[in-house]
Write a protein that holds these residues in place. Structure first.
Motif, PDB file in Angstrom:
ATOM      1  N   ASN A   1      -0.831 -11.404  -9.424  1.00  0.00           N
ATOM      2  CA  ASN A   1      -1.547 -10.417  -8.600  1.00  0.00           C
ATOM      3  C   ASN A   1      -0.639  -9.767  -7.555  1.00  0.00           C
ATOM      4  N   PHE A   2       0.466  -9.215  -8.006  1.00  0.00           N
ATOM      5  CA  PHE A   2       1.379  -8.484  -7.124  1.00  0.00           C
ATOM      6  C   PHE A   2       1.172  -7.008  -7.431  1.00  0.00           C
ATOM      7  N   LYS A   3       0.540  -6.312  -6.515  1.00  0.00           N
ATOM      8  CA  LYS A   3       0.204  -4.907  -6.721  1.00  0.00           C
ATOM      9  C   LYS A   3       1.126  -4.042  -5.862  1.00  0.00           C
ATOM     10  N   LEU A   4       1.803  -3.117  -6.526  1.00  0.00           N
ATOM     11  CA  LEU A   4       2.701  -2.191  -5.854  1.00  0.00           C
ATOM     12  C   LEU A   4       2.092  -0.804  -5.943  1.00  0.00           C
ATOM     13  N   PHE A   5       1.639  -0.302  -4.794  1.00  0.00           N
ATOM     14  CA  PHE A   5       0.928   0.975  -4.692  1.00  0.00           C
ATOM     15  C   PHE A   5      -0.360   0.920  -5.499  1.00  0.00           C
ATOM     16  N   ASP A   6      -0.375   1.499  -6.679  1.00  0.00           N
ATOM     17  CA  ASP A   6      -1.642   1.597  -7.402  1.00  0.00           C
ATOM     18  C   ASP A   6      -1.681   0.782  -8.694  1.00  0.00           C
ATOM     19  N   ARG A   7      -0.679  -0.097  -8.914  1.00  0.00           N
ATOM     20  CA  ARG A   7      -0.682  -0.859 -10.165  1.00  0.00           C
ATOM     21  C   ARG A   7      -0.074  -2.250  -9.978  1.00  0.00           C
ATOM     22  N   TYR A   8      -0.496  -3.137 -10.849  1.00  0.00           N
ATOM     23  CA  TYR A   8       0.047  -4.492 -10.842  1.00  0.00           C
ATOM     24  C   TYR A   8       1.408  -4.511 -11.529  1.00  0.00           C
ATOM     25  N   LEU A   9       2.317  -5.312 -10.980  1.00  0.00           N
ATOM     26  CA  LEU A   9       3.625  -5.456 -11.601  1.00  0.00           C
ATOM     27  C   LEU A   9       3.506  -6.213 -12.913  1.00  0.00           C
ATOM     28  N   GLU A  10       4.385  -5.857 -13.846  1.00  0.00           N
ATOM     29  CA  GLU A  10       4.488  -6.511 -15.145  1.00  0.00           C
ATOM     30  C   GLU A  10       5.898  -7.082 -15.283  1.00  0.00           C
ATOM     31  N   ILE A  11       6.105  -7.950 -16.248  1.00  0.00           N
ATOM     32  CA  ILE A  11       7.410  -8.592 -16.433  1.00  0.00           C
ATOM     33  C   ILE A  11       8.522  -7.569 -16.655  1.00  0.00           C
ATOM     34  N   ASN A  12       8.233  -6.464 -17.356  1.00  0.00           N
ATOM     35  CA  ASN A  12       9.279  -5.469 -17.633  1.00  0.00           C
ATOM     36  C   ASN A  12       9.649  -4.626 -16.411  1.00  0.00           C
TER      37      ASN A  12
ATOM     38  N   LEU B   1       0.803  -1.222   0.000  1.00  0.00           N
ATOM     39  CA  LEU B   1       0.000   0.000   0.000  1.00  0.00           C
ATOM     40  C   LEU B   1       0.835   1.271   0.000  1.00  0.00           C
ATOM     41  N   LYS B   2       1.963   1.253   0.739  1.00  0.00           N
ATOM     42  CA  LYS B   2       2.819   2.438   0.728  1.00  0.00           C
ATOM     43  C   LYS B   2       4.228   2.036   1.120  1.00  0.00           C
ATOM     44  N   GLY B   3       5.172   2.910   0.789  1.00  0.00           N
ATOM     45  CA  GLY B   3       6.580   2.646   1.056  1.00  0.00           C
ATOM     46  C   GLY B   3       7.430   3.487   0.135  1.00  0.00           C
ATOM     47  N   ARG B   4       8.689   3.127   0.009  1.00  0.00           N
ATOM     48  CA  ARG B   4       9.611   3.869  -0.845  1.00  0.00           C
ATOM     49  C   ARG B   4       9.330   3.612  -2.316  1.00  0.00           C
ATOM     50  N   ASP B   5       9.562   4.632  -3.130  1.00  0.00           N
ATOM     51  CA  ASP B   5       9.471   4.492  -4.582  1.00  0.00           C
ATOM     52  C   ASP B   5      10.781   3.944  -5.132  1.00  0.00           C
ATOM     53  N   ASN B   6      10.745   3.506  -6.389  1.00  0.00           N
ATOM     54  CA  ASN B   6      11.935   3.073  -7.124  1.00  0.00           C
ATOM     55  C   ASN B   6      12.689   1.938  -6.438  1.00  0.00           C
ATOM     56  N   LEU B   7      11.962   0.953  -5.967  1.00  0.00           N
ATOM     57  CA  LEU B   7      12.588  -0.210  -5.343  1.00  0.00           C
ATOM     58  C   LEU B   7      12.933  -1.244  -6.403  1.00  0.00           C
ATOM     59  N   ASP B   8      14.091  -1.889  -6.243  1.00  0.00           N
ATOM     60  CA  ASP B   8      14.525  -2.902  -7.198  1.00  0.00           C
ATOM     61  C   ASP B   8      13.709  -4.179  -7.059  1.00  0.00           C
ATOM     62  N   LEU B   9      13.468  -4.813  -8.186  1.00  0.00           N
ATOM     63  CA  LEU B   9      12.827  -6.117  -8.268  1.00  0.00           C
ATOM     64  C   LEU B   9      13.792  -7.005  -9.052  1.00  0.00           C
ATOM     65  N   LEU B  10      14.573  -7.809  -8.355  1.00  0.00           N
ATOM     66  CA  LEU B  10      15.668  -8.549  -8.967  1.00  0.00           C
ATOM     67  C   LEU B  10      15.412 -10.053  -8.957  1.00  0.00           C
ATOM     68  N   ILE B  11      15.600 -10.674 -10.107  1.00  0.00           N
ATOM     69  CA  ILE B  11      15.605 -12.128 -10.208  1.00  0.00           C
ATOM     70  C   ILE B  11      16.851 -12.454 -11.014  1.00  0.00           C
ATOM     71  N   HIS B  12      17.919 -12.850 -10.315  1.00  0.00           N
ATOM     72  CA  HIS B  12      19.231 -12.995 -10.938  1.00  0.00           C
ATOM     73  C   HIS B  12      19.814 -14.374 -10.693  1.00  0.00           C
ATOM     74  N   GLY B  13      20.136 -15.041 -11.779  1.00  0.00           N
ATOM     75  CA  GLY B  13      20.975 -16.221 -11.690  1.00  0.00           C
ATOM     76  C   GLY B  13      22.422 -15.767 -11.533  1.00  0.00           C
ATOM     77  N   TYR B  14      23.346 -16.719 -11.626  1.00  0.00           N
ATOM     78  CA  TYR B  14      24.733 -16.397 -11.314  1.00  0.00           C
ATOM     79  C   TYR B  14      25.662 -17.262 -12.148  1.00  0.00           C
ATOM     80  N   ILE B  15      26.768 -16.694 -12.585  1.00  0.00           N
ATOM     81  CA  ILE B  15      27.825 -17.478 -13.228  1.00  0.00           C
ATOM     82  C   ILE B  15      28.930 -17.667 -12.198  1.00  0.00           C
TER      83      ILE B  15
END
Length: 104
Positions: A78-89, A44-58
């Protein structure tokens, strides 16, 4: 939210080698992370511009020959961040296979 280790990160899946944590238990292969499911989350609320990372590793350790380790089969629904649903990009993806982000 997003202040735990000083990085502004909301969601992070990584399978990385850490000299701090890994070496004390011996040398082991890192492996893949597979079969993650996140559903029905609303921030519902929190900091803006937070990273969403899914990283493999070499794996750069000499005895592991730059072997890649993946994050596989991730479903985020159904992952909603503030006022919108997250998308793959919205996600920073590296060495991933089959990451699906949906909402209904």
């Amino acid at each position: 939210m997003g202040r735990g280790d000083g990085k502004p990160t909301l969601l992070e899946f990584q399978n990385i080698y850490s000299g701090t944590w890994s070496d004390q238990y011996g040398h082991y292969p890192i492996g893949d992370i597979e079969g993650i499911s996140i559903e029905n989350v609303e921030i519902l609320k929190g900091r803006d511009n937070l990273d969403l990372l899914i990283h493999g590793y070499i794996d750069s350790r000499e005895s592991y020959s730059r072997e890649p380790h993946y994050i596989k089969n991730v479903t985020i629904n159904n992952f909603k961040l503030f006022d919108r649903y997250l998308e793959i990009n919205d996600f920073d993806l590296y060495l991933t296979e089959n990451v699906v982000v949906t909402h209904n």
